[in-house]
Design a protein around this motif. Structure first.
Motif, PDB file in Angstrom:
ATOM      1  N   PHE A   1     118.886  73.421  13.132  1.00 18.51           N
ATOM      2  CA  PHE A   1     119.194  73.374  14.555  1.00 18.51           C
ATOM      3  C   PHE A   1     120.231  72.282  14.843  1.00 18.51           C
ATOM      4  CE2 PHE A   1     118.504  71.474  18.740  1.00 18.51           C
ATOM      5  CZ  PHE A   1     118.621  72.599  19.560  1.00 18.51           C
ATOM      6  N   ILE A   2     120.063  71.118  14.225  1.00 17.54           N
ATOM      7  CA  ILE A   2     121.009  70.012  14.419  1.00 17.54           C
ATOM      8  C   ILE A   2     122.397  70.402  13.927  1.00 17.54           C
ATOM      9  CG2 ILE A   2     121.584  67.675  13.627  1.00 17.54           C
ATOM     10  CD1 ILE A   2     118.527  67.133  13.596  1.00 17.54           C
ATOM     11  N   GLN A   3     122.446  71.059  12.759  1.00 19.61           N
ATOM     12  CA  GLN A   3     123.729  71.454  12.171  1.00 19.61           C
ATOM     13  C   GLN A   3     124.400  72.546  13.007  1.00 19.61           C
ATOM     14  OE1 GLN A   3     125.150  70.033   9.524  1.00 19.61           O
ATOM     15  NE2 GLN A   3     123.455  68.686   9.013  1.00 19.61           N
ATOM     16  N   GLN A   4     123.640  73.565  13.347  1.00 19.80           N
ATOM     17  CA  GLN A   4     124.216  74.718  14.042  1.00 19.80           C
ATOM     18  C   GLN A   4     124.694  74.375  15.446  1.00 19.80           C
ATOM     19  OE1 GLN A   4     121.042  77.596  13.783  1.00 19.80           O
ATOM     20  NE2 GLN A   4     121.396  78.000  11.595  1.00 19.80           N
ATOM     21  N   ASN A   5     124.077  73.380  16.060  1.00 21.66           N
ATOM     22  CA  ASN A   5     124.453  72.989  17.414  1.00 21.66           C
ATOM     23  C   ASN A   5     125.368  71.770  17.444  1.00 21.66           C
ATOM     24  OD1 ASN A   5     122.728  74.688  19.528  1.00 21.66           O
ATOM     25  ND2 ASN A   5     121.444  74.306  17.745  1.00 21.66           N
ATOM     26  N   ASN A   6     125.830  71.365  16.243  1.00 19.70           N
ATOM     27  CA  ASN A   6     126.784  70.257  16.128  1.00 19.70           C
ATOM     28  C   ASN A   6     126.330  69.016  16.885  1.00 19.70           C
ATOM     29  OD1 ASN A   6     128.756  71.646  14.529  1.00 19.70           O
ATOM     30  ND2 ASN A   6     129.337  72.784  16.361  1.00 19.70           N
ATOM     31  N   LEU A   7     125.041  68.698  16.795  1.00 17.30           N
ATOM     32  CA  LEU A   7     124.545  67.485  17.421  1.00 17.30           C
ATOM     33  C   LEU A   7     125.109  66.272  16.691  1.00 17.30           C
ATOM     34  CD1 LEU A   7     120.810  68.375  18.146  1.00 17.30           C
ATOM     35  CD2 LEU A   7     122.841  68.791  19.545  1.00 17.30           C
ATOM     36  N   SER A   8     125.413  65.242  17.431  1.00 16.65           N
ATOM     37  CA  SER A   8     126.092  64.091  16.839  1.00 16.65           C
ATOM     38  C   SER A   8     125.323  62.807  17.102  1.00 16.65           C
ATOM     39  CB  SER A   8     127.514  63.991  17.388  1.00 16.65           C
ATOM     40  OG  SER A   8     127.500  63.872  18.801  1.00 16.65           O
ATOM     41  N   GLN A   9     125.892  61.704  16.625  1.00 20.48           N
ATOM     42  CA  GLN A   9     125.278  60.390  16.728  1.00 20.48           C
ATOM     43  C   GLN A   9     124.778  60.105  18.146  1.00 20.48           C
ATOM     44  OE1 GLN A   9     124.788  57.750  14.580  1.00 20.48           O
ATOM     45  NE2 GLN A   9     124.000  56.485  16.226  1.00 20.48           N
ATOM     46  N   GLY A  10     123.488  59.775  18.231  1.00 16.18           N
ATOM     47  CA  GLY A  10     122.918  59.372  19.504  1.00 16.18           C
ATOM     48  C   GLY A  10     122.335  60.494  20.341  1.00 16.18           C
ATOM     49  N   ASP A  11     122.563  61.767  19.947  1.00 15.99           N
ATOM     50  CA  ASP A  11     121.959  62.865  20.691  1.00 15.99           C
ATOM     51  C   ASP A  11     120.435  62.807  20.526  1.00 15.99           C
ATOM     52  OD1 ASP A  11     124.367  63.822  21.596  1.00 15.99           O
ATOM     53  OD2 ASP A  11     124.566  65.354  20.045  1.00 15.99           O
ATOM     54  N   LYS A  12     119.744  62.923  21.650  1.00 16.04           N
ATOM     55  CA  LYS A  12     118.288  62.786  21.625  1.00 16.04           C
ATOM     56  C   LYS A  12     117.610  64.131  21.424  1.00 16.04           C
ATOM     57  CE  LYS A  12     114.479  60.650  24.203  1.00 16.04           C
ATOM     58  NZ  LYS A  12     114.089  59.911  25.426  1.00 16.04           N
ATOM     59  N   LEU A  13     116.596  64.134  20.575  1.00 23.41           N
ATOM     60  CA  LEU A  13     115.808  65.333  20.347  1.00 23.41           C
ATOM     61  C   LEU A  13     114.670  65.399  21.369  1.00 23.41           C
ATOM     62  CD1 LEU A  13     115.502  65.429  16.444  1.00 23.41           C
ATOM     63  CD2 LEU A  13     117.175  66.570  17.905  1.00 23.41           C
ATOM     64  N   PRO A  14     114.072  66.574  21.548  1.00 26.55           N
ATOM     65  CA  PRO A  14     112.915  66.683  22.445  1.00 26.55           C
ATOM     66  C   PRO A  14     111.773  65.778  21.982  1.00 26.55           C
ATOM     67  CG  PRO A  14     113.792  68.855  21.916  1.00 26.55           C
ATOM     68  CD  PRO A  14     114.484  67.886  21.020  1.00 26.55           C
ATOM     69  N   THR A  15     110.812  65.564  22.864  1.00 25.33           N
ATOM     70  CA  THR A  15     109.657  64.739  22.512  1.00 25.33           C
ATOM     71  C   THR A  15     108.839  65.411  21.419  1.00 25.33           C
ATOM     72  OG1 THR A  15     108.181  65.773  24.129  1.00 25.33           O
ATOM     73  CG2 THR A  15     109.553  63.918  24.902  1.00 25.33           C
ATOM     74  N   LEU A  16     107.977  64.637  20.782  1.00 20.52           N
ATOM     75  CA  LEU A  16     107.128  65.186  19.725  1.00 20.52           C
ATOM     76  C   LEU A  16     106.252  66.318  20.260  1.00 20.52           C
ATOM     77  CD1 LEU A  16     106.003  61.902  17.909  1.00 20.52           C
ATOM     78  CD2 LEU A  16     107.876  63.451  17.287  1.00 20.52           C
ATOM     79  N   ASN A  17     105.728  66.140  21.464  1.00 17.38           N
ATOM     80  CA  ASN A  17     104.895  67.187  22.054  1.00 17.38           C
ATOM     81  C   ASN A  17     105.694  68.458  22.300  1.00 17.38           C
ATOM     82  OD1 ASN A  17     102.481  65.704  22.116  1.00 17.38           O
ATOM     83  ND2 ASN A  17     103.001  64.751  24.081  1.00 17.38           N
ATOM     84  N   ASP A  18     106.927  68.301  22.805  1.00 18.05           N
ATOM     85  CA  ASP A  18     107.774  69.469  23.065  1.00 18.05           C
ATOM     86  C   ASP A  18     108.151  70.168  21.755  1.00 18.05           C
ATOM     87  OD1 ASP A  18     107.671  69.067  25.773  1.00 18.05           O
ATOM     88  OD2 ASP A  18     109.606  68.034  25.898  1.00 18.05           O
ATOM     89  N   LEU A  19     108.420  69.391  20.718  1.00 17.19           N
ATOM     90  CA  LEU A  19     108.759  69.974  19.413  1.00 17.19           C
ATOM     91  C   LEU A  19     107.562  70.723  18.833  1.00 17.19           C
ATOM     92  CD1 LEU A  19     110.815  67.032  17.848  1.00 17.19           C
ATOM     93  CD2 LEU A  19     111.701  69.290  18.454  1.00 17.19           C
ATOM     94  N   ALA A  20     106.381  70.151  18.996  1.00  9.69           N
ATOM     95  CA  ALA A  20     105.171  70.816  18.500  1.00  9.69           C
ATOM     96  C   ALA A  20     104.973  72.154  19.189  1.00  9.69           C
ATOM     97  CB  ALA A  20     103.953  69.914  18.719  1.00  9.69           C
TER      98      ALA A  20
END
Length: 234
Positions: A14-33
């Motif tokens: 997901f990080i690679q395909q969406n070209n996320l870069s330095q400092g981009d925040k991921l969803p919370t642990l609960n949201d990821l779960a």
């Protein structure tokens, strides 16, 4: 593959395909779960795995962020995705010099922890980047884990074939680097002169059970090759 490893792999994609870069925040642990339909504990283990590979970093009380780990044209020595994944912005091609099944010598037997009479696939090819020679690669694959290779496969990404077709989970790798010199044959492949320097890297790739299945010796063109490594938290 454990569930947390599968989730970590999906998150990395997901990080690679969406070209996320330095400092981009991921969803919370609960949201990821919730998104991956797994327990919070599984997500915690997946994030810890990504952090150990230098893909994300965690800030206490703030969240999980993408780490700026990519620099165009540089080969990450700790990456296990192969050239096609590491140098995906470039046109990469291969000239296959030799592909055959062989009985390995004592050195390869020891490195790959082979049993008596086990054979390997031997692959020798020249890799080009934007039509310029990048390296000469000699690889040995344990046939117990890689039972079939042909020229069509090795013209492209062997690692993609291992992952997607053979469902091989590459867990970790060891690298050994030194400065060498080219002999006449090697210099010819790289458009250099005999005795010119080369950057030599030996790599050993391991399965989830810790067994080595792939040993490679790569001699890089000293003017084309660029490398980097990441330091993780102690």
């Amino acid at each position: 593959m454990n569930k947390y490893q599968a989730v970590a792999q999906q998150m990395n994609q997901f990080i690679q395909q969406n070209n996320l870069s330095q400092g981009d925040k991921l969803p919370t642990l609960n949201d990821l779960a919730e998104e991956y339909q797994v327990s919070k504990n599984t997500i915690i283990k997946a994030v810890e795995m990504l952090e150990s590979h230098g893909i994300v970093y965690q800030v206490r009380g703030s969240g999980t962020y993408v780490r700026g780990r990519h620099r165009k044209g540089f080969v990450n020595l700790t990456d296990v995705h192969g050239f096609q994944g590491i140098l995906k912005e470039f046109n990469l091609t291969s000239d296959v010099i030799e592909l055959k099944e062989i009985e390995p010598d004592e050195n390869i037997v020891e490195i790959l922890k082979l049993k008596e009479h086990e054979t390997v696939y031997y692959l020798k090819r020249v890799r080009q980047i934007e039509s310029r020679p990048l390296c000469i690669e000699e690889s040995y694959y344990n046939k117990s884990y890689v039972p079939y290779l042909n020229e069509d496969i090795v013209q492209n990404s062997v690692f993609s074939y291992l992952r997607n077709d053979l469902k091989i989970d590459i867990n970790f790798s060891d690298f050994f680097m030194r400065i060498g010199k080219l002999n006449e044959e090697q210099a010819g492949y790289l458009n250099l002169k005999p005795q010119d320097p080369s950057i030599d890297i030996e790599s050993i790739y391991y399965l989830n059970n810790g067994h080595p299945f792939d040993y490679s010796l790569i001699k890089y063109h000293y003017e084309e090759a660029q490398f980097y490594m990441q330091g993780n938290k102690l």
